[in-house]
Enzyme design. Sequence first.
Site, PDB file in Angstrom:
ATOM      1  N   ALA A   1       0.803  -1.226   0.000  1.00 54.86           N
ATOM      2  CA  ALA A   1       0.000   0.000   0.000  1.00 54.86           C
ATOM      3  C   ALA A   1       0.834   1.272   0.000  1.00 54.86           C
ATOM      4  O   ALA A   1       0.314   2.357  -0.202  1.00 54.86           O
ATOM      5  CB  ALA A   1      -0.931  -0.010   1.207  1.00 54.86           C
TER       6      ALA A   1
ATOM      7  N   ARG B   1      10.474   7.454  -1.625  1.00 59.24           N
ATOM      8  CA  ARG B   1      11.849   7.371  -2.116  1.00 59.24           C
ATOM      9  C   ARG B   1      11.941   7.043  -3.612  1.00 59.24           C
ATOM     10  O   ARG B   1      12.969   7.213  -4.229  1.00 59.24           O
ATOM     11  CB  ARG B   1      12.633   6.321  -1.298  1.00 59.24           C
ATOM     12  CG  ARG B   1      12.900   6.761   0.124  1.00 59.24           C
ATOM     13  CD  ARG B   1      13.425   5.622   0.982  1.00 59.24           C
ATOM     14  NE  ARG B   1      12.355   4.760   1.481  1.00 59.24           N
ATOM     15  CZ  ARG B   1      12.539   3.707   2.281  1.00 59.24           C
ATOM     16  NH1 ARG B   1      13.755   3.368   2.656  1.00 59.24           N
ATOM     17  NH2 ARG B   1      11.519   2.984   2.686  1.00 59.24           N
TER      18      ARG B   1
ATOM     19  N   GLN C   1      -6.087  -0.085   2.302  1.00 61.45           N
ATOM     20  CA  GLN C   1      -5.510   0.633   3.457  1.00 61.45           C
ATOM     21  C   GLN C   1      -5.398   2.100   3.032  1.00 61.45           C
ATOM     22  O   GLN C   1      -4.479   2.479   2.318  1.00 61.45           O
ATOM     23  CB  GLN C   1      -4.121   0.063   3.804  1.00 61.45           C
ATOM     24  CG  GLN C   1      -3.524   0.703   5.052  1.00 61.45           C
ATOM     25  CD  GLN C   1      -2.048   0.383   5.235  1.00 61.45           C
ATOM     26  OE1 GLN C   1      -1.326   0.103   4.271  1.00 61.45           O
ATOM     27  NE2 GLN C   1      -1.588   0.430   6.464  1.00 61.45           N
TER      28      GLN C   1
ATOM     29  N   LYS D   1       4.286   1.857  -6.386  1.00 60.19           N
ATOM     30  CA  LYS D   1       5.624   1.249  -6.418  1.00 60.19           C
ATOM     31  C   LYS D   1       5.613  -0.185  -6.950  1.00 60.19           C
ATOM     32  O   LYS D   1       6.459  -0.550  -7.762  1.00 60.19           O
ATOM     33  CB  LYS D   1       6.242   1.272  -5.017  1.00 60.19           C
ATOM     34  CG  LYS D   1       7.574   0.546  -4.960  1.00 60.19           C
ATOM     35  CD  LYS D   1       8.439   0.958  -3.801  1.00 60.19           C
ATOM     36  CE  LYS D   1       8.047   0.353  -2.488  1.00 60.19           C
ATOM     37  NZ  LYS D   1       9.072   0.590  -1.452  1.00 60.19           N
TER      38      LYS D   1
ATOM     39  N   ALA E   1      14.300  -5.294 -55.448  1.00 58.91           N
ATOM     40  CA  ALA E   1      14.897  -4.331 -54.525  1.00 58.91           C
ATOM     41  C   ALA E   1      14.327  -2.939 -54.798  1.00 58.91           C
ATOM     42  O   ALA E   1      14.066  -2.579 -55.951  1.00 58.91           O
ATOM     43  CB  ALA E   1      16.415  -4.323 -54.696  1.00 58.91           C
TER      44      ALA E   1
END
Length: 408
Positions: A11, A16, A75, A23, A392
């Site tokens: 959660a 950082r 949470q 994350k 080509a």
Amino acid sequence: MAERVAIIMAAGVSKRMTTQLPKVLHEVCGRAMLAYVLDACREVGVVRIYAVVGFGSEQVKQQFAKETDIVWVQQDEQLGTAHAILCCKQHLKDFEGETLVLCGDGPLVRAETLSTLIGKHEIEQAAATLATAVLDDPRGYGRIIRDRYGNIQGIVEDTDCNREQLAINEINPSYYLFHNQILFEAVEQVKPDNVKQEYYLTDALSRIIATGHKVVAVTAVRPEEAMGVNSRRELSVASKIMQQRIQKKLMENGVTIVDPDNTWIDARAQIGQDTVIEPFTYIHGEVKIGRGCRIGPFAYLRHGTVLKNDVVLGVYTEVKNSTLADGVRARHHSFIGDTTVGRNVNVGAGSITANFNGQNINQTSIGDNCYIGSGAVLIAPLVIKDGTHINAGTVVTQESVNRLRQRD
Ligand code: UD1
Ligand code: CA
């Protein structure tokens, strides 16, 4: 044997990381960090996984929406790891089995280590067991405090350690197994009396020890596996370690990787025996490569690429969402996108499929045994029949191949 569930704590806001993305959705070798933790739980026979989510929870849930063994627990305020566990109370208050607790930011967790943890817990008939690691540089992690007989006394968070405790090398990677009822009894009593003023799960463990229950710590986590990813730098370190694991497994299965340090292969890629991966090859997404292929140097294979056997892809060849049959060769400077290519087709240097017309992505189909000369531009949507010879430098449209057919 007791029934086993898992709680994955995922959660956190993750200051950082400096990120808008939750994350646990940050990718390690092409998969979200959380995906690895979920897999490790499943590999050791966990029946249900309670994933505690908060920051960006909708995004996390959406990404794993198809996985039916996950129960999402919200949470809203991240008050600490003990609080994260407490959020699962409504689901687990009557559960009499064992609860494995892991962090969503620990993608390097291995099922083998969890098996060791579980085995130790069973043999010792412990109320709680945790697996620890010994690190040269233990900075940032909770330190394991043992008495002189080696019994665990508790865990002290890095920010709360005194100088003596800071020197301890044995750390908590956050791999725990608890008797569920004892876990919930303890987390309810945790108080946020620490530097960060958070409710710490590690304090719950100390409480369990203090109440006289048996708690065991087994030094079972390899240093490289212990890592929790808290920053972009750690994300890159974890990715490197995961990359080494992916390549090791492929090599054990008979794939040659000429220069492992200069090759990147997605965790979802499958590669067959005796295929050779030359340096500076980058494989990203769900990519399937058959046997006896030769890929690179400097090849870029993207999501949805399927190569059958004996395919040769050389320098600066990019393939995306395409299936190439046995013996296809595209040795130099090609882009093949949204295309099916038949057997033994030669794609000349610099030839590309033009799959995007500014609005839509269109499909190309190239039959068996075609020869595409150098520098051809194949403008999709396009169907080229078996055995077609493209000169080509040609710009090929559906009209032009139809005309070519009529002439033959
Ligand atoms: C935690 C451990 C530490 C251990 C380290 C290993 C605690 C108090 N500390 O520290 O002993 O060495 O992991 O990596 O447990 N989370 C929630 N809700 C919250 C808080 C955290 O779900 O309210 C989640 C985070 O998203 C994260 C995990 O729990 O996935 C761990 O939290 P984090 O803040 O990263 O803890 P660390 O400081 O790394
Ligand atoms: Ca962490």
